[in-house]
Motif scaffolding. Structure first.
Motif, PDB file in Angstrom:
ATOM      1  N   SER A  43      -6.402 -10.458   9.467  1.00  0.00           N
ATOM      2  CA  SER A  43      -5.738  -9.227   9.066  1.00  0.00           C
ATOM      3  C   SER A  43      -6.607  -8.035   9.469  1.00  0.00           C
ATOM      4  O   SER A  43      -7.836  -8.090   9.380  1.00  0.00           O
ATOM      5  N   ASP A  44      -5.949  -6.957   9.886  1.00  0.00           N
ATOM      6  CA  ASP A  44      -6.685  -5.740  10.204  1.00  0.00           C
ATOM      7  C   ASP A  44      -6.385  -4.646   9.172  1.00  0.00           C
ATOM      8  O   ASP A  44      -6.535  -3.461   9.457  1.00  0.00           O
ATOM      9  N   GLU A  45      -5.951  -5.064   7.986  1.00  0.00           N
ATOM     10  CA  GLU A  45      -5.652  -4.104   6.928  1.00  0.00           C
ATOM     11  C   GLU A  45      -5.763  -4.782   5.563  1.00  0.00           C
ATOM     12  O   GLU A  45      -5.736  -6.011   5.467  1.00  0.00           O
ATOM     13  N   ASP A  46      -5.903  -3.965   4.535  1.00  0.00           N
ATOM     14  CA  ASP A  46      -5.887  -4.459   3.158  1.00  0.00           C
ATOM     15  C   ASP A  46      -4.443  -4.531   2.682  1.00  0.00           C
ATOM     16  O   ASP A  46      -3.699  -3.552   2.803  1.00  0.00           O
ATOM     17  N   VAL A  47      -4.046  -5.694   2.160  1.00  0.00           N
ATOM     18  CA  VAL A  47      -2.662  -5.896   1.726  1.00  0.00           C
ATOM     19  C   VAL A  47      -2.667  -6.696   0.430  1.00  0.00           C
ATOM     20  O   VAL A  47      -3.455  -7.627   0.267  1.00  0.00           O
ATOM     21  N   THR A  48      -1.764  -6.332  -0.486  1.00  0.00           N
ATOM     22  CA  THR A  48      -1.532  -7.122  -1.686  1.00  0.00           C
ATOM     23  C   THR A  48      -0.093  -7.629  -1.659  1.00  0.00           C
ATOM     24  O   THR A  48       0.835  -6.848  -1.440  1.00  0.00           O
ATOM     25  N   ILE A  49       0.068  -8.946  -1.847  1.00  0.00           N
ATOM     26  CA  ILE A  49       1.393  -9.553  -1.850  1.00  0.00           C
ATOM     27  C   ILE A  49       1.671 -10.074  -3.254  1.00  0.00           C
ATOM     28  O   ILE A  49       0.983 -10.971  -3.746  1.00  0.00           O
ATOM     29  N   TYR A  50       2.674  -9.506  -3.896  1.00  0.00           N
ATOM     30  CA  TYR A  50       3.018  -9.919  -5.255  1.00  0.00           C
ATOM     31  C   TYR A  50       3.975 -11.110  -5.218  1.00  0.00           C
ATOM     32  O   TYR A  50       4.619 -11.374  -4.188  1.00  0.00           O
ATOM     33  N   PRO A  51       4.073 -11.869  -6.304  1.00  0.00           N
ATOM     34  CA  PRO A  51       4.948 -13.048  -6.338  1.00  0.00           C
ATOM     35  C   PRO A  51       6.376 -12.722  -5.901  1.00  0.00           C
ATOM     36  O   PRO A  51       6.960 -11.737  -6.360  1.00  0.00           O
ATOM     37  N   GLY A  52       6.899 -13.544  -4.988  1.00  0.00           N
ATOM     38  CA  GLY A  52       8.245 -13.345  -4.476  1.00  0.00           C
ATOM     39  C   GLY A  52       8.348 -12.302  -3.385  1.00  0.00           C
ATOM     40  O   GLY A  52       9.429 -12.079  -2.830  1.00  0.00           O
TER      41      GLY A  52
END
Length: 199
Positions: A43-52
């Motif tokens: 990844s070249d970025e900060d990402v948060t993936i929430y459930p679903g």
């Protein structure tokens, strides 16, 4: 040049996967071991993936496969596959093929499958609501929001710039032209589908 000379060149040559970085922080795909089938991509970025939730994550690299492997009979493509450690955390990639002709930014689509805790929290909230009177509605609503926010955060998947998020494999593809026919060749399986081979 004789045919056998051409074959020898192809056999002995090392094919190159051309990589163009779009940002200084983008990382070239790597292998931990020479015998590994796939290359790790980052990844070249900060990402948060929430459930679903599904997120498209930029690697900020462009890939180009060697032209020598592309012919009128067959071609090659890049398969994007799960990394074992990421998949074990309940994170699954949902877009899996990068065709030979695509050479722009490689993005990875990841989905957070950890939705069961949310379902449990919803069920728990419903059961608790049965014990509240109308005068307690506001208190219960605020409490329910707190529960969901906590469960969402506990099951969120946080990706930092530079994290490995998937792996890519090179796949040979035979070119076929679909034609309509009246009948198909009979096989020993025929129309038997799911579960036909037993448990």
């Amino acid at each position: 040049m004789k045919l056998e000379d051409v074959e020898e060149i192809v056999v002995n040559s090392t094919y190159q996967l051309s990589v163009k970085r779009l940002t200084p922080t983008a990382r070239i795909p790597t292998k931990a071991y020479s015998s590994d089938a796939g290359w790790d991509v980052y990844s070249d970025e900060d990402v948060t993936i929430y459930p679903g939730e599904t997120k498209k994550i930029n690697t900020n690299i462009c890939l180009q496969l060697p032209q020598i492997l592309h012919s009128s009979f067959e071609t090659i493509s890049i398969l994007v596959w799960d990394r074992g450690s990421v998949g074990a955390a309940g994170i699954h990639r949902t877009a899996g093929v990068s065709d030979f002709g695509y050479n722009s930014n490689l993005f990875i689509c990841l989905t957070n499958l950890n939705v069961l805790p949310l379902i449990r929290a919803a069920a728990e909230s419903f059961v608790k609501s049965l014990h509240f009177s109308n005068t307690d509605d506001a208190f219960f609503e605020n409490n329910r929001i707190d529960i969901f926010e906590r469960v969402l955060e506990e099951n969120a998947y946080h990706i930092k710039q530079g994290d490995k998020i998937a792996q890519i494999l090179i796949q040979k593809i035979i070119k076929l032209n679909p034609i309509e026919v009246n009948e198909l060749v009979k096989t020993d399986r025929g129309s038997r589908c799911l579960g036909s081979s037993g448990r």
